[in-house]
Write an enzyme that holds these catalytic residues in place. Sequence first.
Site, mmCIF file in Angstrom:
data_model
loop_
_atom_site.group_PDB
_atom_site.id
_atom_site.type_symbol
_atom_site.label_atom_id
_atom_site.label_comp_id
_atom_site.label_asym_id
_atom_site.label_seq_id
_atom_site.Cartn_x
_atom_site.Cartn_y
_atom_site.Cartn_z
ATOM 1 N N GLU A 93 0.811 -1.221 0.000
ATOM 2 C CA GLU A 93 0.000 0.000 0.000
ATOM 3 C C GLU A 93 0.843 1.269 0.000
ATOM 4 O O GLU A 93 1.896 1.321 0.614
ATOM 5 C CB GLU A 93 -0.910 0.016 1.235
ATOM 6 N N GLY A 160 6.147 -0.823 7.003
ATOM 7 C CA GLY A 160 7.527 -1.270 7.182
ATOM 8 C C GLY A 160 8.401 -0.325 7.969
ATOM 9 O O GLY A 160 8.056 0.832 8.203
ATOM 10 N N CYS A 334 -1.985 7.825 8.873
ATOM 11 C CA CYS A 334 -0.820 7.170 9.470
ATOM 12 C C CYS A 334 -1.153 5.867 10.172
ATOM 13 O O CYS A 334 -2.053 5.818 10.990
ATOM 14 C CB CYS A 334 -0.222 8.065 10.537
HETATM 15 N N1 SAH Z 1 8.321 2.153 10.888
HETATM 16 C C1 SAH Z 1 8.503 3.567 10.704
HETATM 17 C C2 SAH Z 1 7.663 4.074 9.574
HETATM 18 C C3 SAH Z 1 6.177 4.092 9.848
HETATM 19 S S1 SAH Z 1 5.717 5.745 9.672
HETATM 20 C C4 SAH Z 1 8.248 4.306 11.981
HETATM 21 O O1 SAH Z 1 7.835 3.672 12.940
HETATM 22 O O2 SAH Z 1 8.539 5.489 12.053
HETATM 23 C C5 SAH Z 1 4.164 5.817 10.270
HETATM 24 C C6 SAH Z 1 4.005 6.717 11.480
HETATM 25 O O3 SAH Z 1 2.653 6.572 11.907
HETATM 26 C C7 SAH Z 1 4.870 6.302 12.648
HETATM 27 O O4 SAH Z 1 5.219 7.414 13.418
HETATM 28 C C8 SAH Z 1 3.916 5.422 13.420
HETATM 29 O O5 SAH Z 1 4.314 5.259 14.746
HETATM 30 C C9 SAH Z 1 2.637 6.189 13.266
HETATM 31 N N2 SAH Z 1 1.427 5.394 13.466
HETATM 32 C C10 SAH Z 1 1.270 4.069 13.357
HETATM 33 N N3 SAH Z 1 0.001 3.720 13.623
HETATM 34 C C11 SAH Z 1 -0.658 4.858 13.906
HETATM 35 C C12 SAH Z 1 -1.995 5.164 14.241
HETATM 36 N N4 SAH Z 1 -2.905 4.225 14.316
HETATM 37 N N5 SAH Z 1 -2.310 6.459 14.433
HETATM 38 C C13 SAH Z 1 -1.396 7.429 14.334
HETATM 39 N N6 SAH Z 1 -0.120 7.208 14.003
HETATM 40 C C14 SAH Z 1 0.256 5.933 13.814
#
Ligand code: SAH
Length: 347
Positions: A93, A160, A334
């Site tokens: 995605e 990822g 996100c």
């Molecule tokens: N693995 C990397 C890239 C993912 S980026 C990382 O962890 O940074 C996606 C971002 O969205 C990250 O900051 C992650 O923590 C956040 N994220 C994941 N699930 C989410 C959610 N349900 N609501 C808001 N942010 C979320």
Amino acid sequence: MNQKRNIKDLDFNELEGYILEKKLPKFRTQQIFEWIFKDVEDFGSMKNLPKNVIEQLEADFYIGRAKILRKQSSSVDGTRKYLFEMEDGNTVECVLMEYSYGKTACISTQIGCKMSCTFCASTMDGLVRHLSCGEMIEEVMAISRDIGDRISNIVLMGMGEPFDNYDEVMKFLKLVNSSKGLNIGQRHITISTSGIVPKIFEFADAQMQCNLAISLHAADNETRNVLMPVNKKYNIDKLIEACRYYVNKTNRRITYEYSLIKDINDDLEAAESLGKLLKGQLCHVNLIPMNSVEGKEFEKPGKEKVAKFKSVLDKYGIETTIRRELGTDIDAACGQLRRRDSEMVTV
Ligand code: SAH
């Protein structure tokens, strides 16, 4: 048997190496490279190549092209979510977001994820496999092809953990940035990590001009251990030490992402801890109200709570923004990207 390779997995030097190995003229490298980034579908369309070169390429390579399986457009803000099929049938995605300053592609670096952050949908089925540099290039090119426009910004914030696939991601960043490649400035690229500390040091030493974002989400180890298991290996002290090293080495500001989760990390005490932790650092905090994920119980706090949280950080002199949520009606926000998605419209 000759296993054909995706030609998009080769950087310029590797392609040149191949051309020389096949005793072909060196200048063909430049020609082939240009055609790849002009998005030709097959080697036969590389019009300035003689037949023998085309046949040689056909024998050794294929041109990887991510196929759009499904696509969903937000009726609220024009955000598009894509489900691409890769050569081996796996799906990935991506999201396209339109901002005033240009079109931003949010791309995936792995199929699935092994980081196990408790609030994130991408990690629910674990890691299936890494994406190659060529496949990541293909994600960007496929979006560009679909919208008929140039992508101006890239964020590695899809599925990822980019630093768990470090070498391919670095190769991808260099190709994206190269004038021979997609020619997107490093400052227009953001890489986001959950906090794999040794790779933050390595990335600092690589002296890239890309933006680095750290998914922090809690300023105390107790909370962060629960939300992000990576914290048990690299705790907040170690993480911040690596971040300081990065800032000193590159003189670049770090972005800390902090997803606000109701009753978990959103009270004033948490904001004070965050303020104390980051005070004086060259940084920026991005507050992201938690996006709800099916099967998970986390909720976002109310607007007032978010504003109060921000005001504490303001007091500490920390530059803070509240992220505008895009694509919420299509689960493209996100952390909501997930491989199995039956809701999307088949194209
Ligand atoms: N693995 C990397 C890239 C993912 S980026 C990382 O962890 O940074 C996606 C971002 O969205 C990250 O900051 C992650 O923590 C956040 N994220 C994941 N699930 C989410 C959610 N349900 N609501 C808001 N942010 C979320």
